[in-house]
Scaffold this active site. Sequence first.
Site, PDB file in Angstrom:
ATOM      1  CD  GLN A   1       7.087 -14.587  11.116  1.00 17.85           C
ATOM      2  OE1 GLN A   1       8.138 -14.899  10.567  1.00 17.85           O
ATOM      3  NE2 GLN A   1       6.811 -14.887  12.368  1.00 17.85           N
ATOM      4  CE  LYS A   2       3.980  -4.788  11.791  1.00 24.19           C
ATOM      5  NZ  LYS A   2       2.637  -4.528  11.360  1.00 24.19           N
ATOM      6  CG  ASP A   3       0.716  -7.363   7.997  1.00 25.86           C
ATOM      7  OD1 ASP A   3       0.056  -6.702   8.794  1.00 25.86           O
ATOM      8  OD2 ASP A   3       1.656  -6.889   7.336  1.00 25.86           O
TER       9      ASP A   3
ATOM     10  N   GLY B   1      10.980  -2.990   5.449  1.00 27.83           N
ATOM     11  CA  GLY B   1      10.225  -4.253   5.470  1.00 27.83           C
ATOM     12  C   GLY B   1       9.731  -4.588   4.067  1.00 27.83           C
ATOM     13  CG  HIS B   2       6.779  -2.096   2.271  1.00 28.23           C
ATOM     14  ND1 HIS B   2       6.739  -0.928   2.985  1.00 28.23           N
ATOM     15  CD2 HIS B   2       5.560  -2.663   2.432  1.00 28.23           C
ATOM     16  CE1 HIS B   2       5.557  -0.777   3.550  1.00 28.23           C
ATOM     17  NE2 HIS B   2       4.807  -1.822   3.234  1.00 28.23           N
TER      18      HIS B   2
ATOM     19  CG  MET C   1      -1.894  -1.190   1.191  1.00 23.55           C
ATOM     20  SD  MET C   1      -3.420  -0.905   2.066  1.00 23.55           S
ATOM     21  CE  MET C   1      -2.799  -0.645   3.712  1.00 23.55           C
TER      22      MET C   1
HETATM   23  P1  AMP Z   1       1.369  -3.006   3.485  1.00 25.93           P
HETATM   24  O1  AMP Z   1       1.887  -1.974   2.558  1.00 25.93           O
HETATM   25  O2  AMP Z   1       1.383  -2.592   4.931  1.00 25.93           O
HETATM   26  O3  AMP Z   1       0.072  -3.591   3.033  1.00 25.93           O
HETATM   27  O4  AMP Z   1       2.412  -4.205   3.431  1.00 25.93           O
HETATM   28  C1  AMP Z   1       2.784  -4.788   2.210  1.00 25.93           C
HETATM   29  C2  AMP Z   1       3.554  -6.035   2.485  1.00 25.93           C
HETATM   30  O5  AMP Z   1       4.714  -5.734   3.258  1.00 25.93           O
HETATM   31  C3  AMP Z   1       2.740  -7.065   3.310  1.00 25.93           C
HETATM   32  O6  AMP Z   1       3.001  -8.361   2.808  1.00 25.93           O
HETATM   33  C4  AMP Z   1       3.301  -6.887   4.693  1.00 25.93           C
HETATM   34  O7  AMP Z   1       3.188  -8.047   5.492  1.00 25.93           O
HETATM   35  C5  AMP Z   1       4.760  -6.587   4.371  1.00 25.93           C
HETATM   36  N1  AMP Z   1       5.399  -5.915   5.514  1.00 25.93           N
HETATM   37  C6  AMP Z   1       4.941  -4.845   6.209  1.00 25.93           C
HETATM   38  N2  AMP Z   1       5.771  -4.551   7.217  1.00 25.93           N
HETATM   39  C7  AMP Z   1       6.784  -5.461   7.160  1.00 25.93           C
HETATM   40  C8  AMP Z   1       7.962  -5.701   7.939  1.00 25.93           C
HETATM   41  N3  AMP Z   1       8.265  -4.937   8.997  1.00 25.93           N
HETATM   42  N4  AMP Z   1       8.751  -6.738   7.591  1.00 25.93           N
HETATM   43  C9  AMP Z   1       8.453  -7.522   6.529  1.00 25.93           C
HETATM   44  N5  AMP Z   1       7.360  -7.361   5.757  1.00 25.93           N
HETATM   45  C10 AMP Z   1       6.544  -6.341   6.067  1.00 25.93           C
END
Ligand code: AMP
Length: 296
Positions: free
Chosen positions: A148-150, A36-37, A30
């Site tokens: 894995q965060k989610d 992390g991303h 998003m």
């Molecule tokens: P989001 O943009 O928050 O929807 O996250 C996009 C992807 O990045 C999802 O698969 C999340 O699980 C992953 N993600 C978010 N934060 C982390 C993190 N700290 N470490 C690893 N992956 C992450």
Amino acid sequence: MRTFQQVSGLRIYLRGIRAEGKTIGFVPTMGALHDGHLSLMRRARNENDLVIASIFVNPTQFGAGEDFEKYPRDLNKDLQMTSLVGVDAIFSPSLEEVYPPTHRTFVEVEGIGETLEGKRRPGHFRGVATVVAKLLNMVQPDSAYFGQKDYQQFLVIERMARDLNLPMSIIMAPTMRESDGLAMSSRNAYLSPEQRKAATILHEVLLDAQRRVDEGETSAARLRSELEAKLAREPLAVPDYVAIGDPDTLDPLTTLEGRAAVVALAVCFGTTRLIDNAVIAPPGVTVPKMRVSKPQ
Ligand code: AMP
């Protein structure tokens, strides 16, 4: 790096890539990107010929009163970051491209999507499963990468992909953390300096959980009350749940004897709700470093 806003252009580009026999790795996000991303994109880079990431703030996964409008958005910064990790193409569709006015189809994952986050955020996983199913159909990658965060989100997406016979691998990559242990998240930006400091409690609780099973604790109830007591000692933390469940189903466990468990936490700091998790196991039980779900 190529950028696409429309599915039609994206499909033409990807058809050419596939015709060359190249493999495609996909990372849905998003935006508001952090390390992390980027770690997911690096992993995709190592394992595929071509890497595509999507940036789309998906309205259907936000509940009423959640932060859809104020969710951080900075496409230019995101494009700079993705180009640095070797992403080949970005797909950043408009709201209308993903959800035209005629859109009426949603994906619901029973069971795994109904506990923990699903219970507290009604409709959240329906929105997640729907948008990820759509993105996977638009991109048709060989592998898609999630953090894995989610953890529960991963299980929901894995179930959805297998139930709908989607022909790609669904891969879980480890949680990236700040140097003090806080899991990286776009929502960390909402924390005040005091809340940011206090938020390290989530990781400390997860480390304590592993330490206690290393010391021989096998009762999930006892472990859970110890973790809750630790959270209660941090005045800025308002715990929502501490769950100790089966790593595949999230079903609550009574014992950790001879088996792995996932400890999942949701804790509020003011109006900011953070989640984190760890898979823990007693001595002698190995926890796989990564989770890969392949299509039949
Ligand atoms: P989001 O943009 O928050 O929807 O996250 C996009 C992807 O990045 C999802 O698969 C999340 O699980 C992953 N993600 C978010 N934060 C982390 C993190 N700290 N470490 C690893 N992956 C992450």
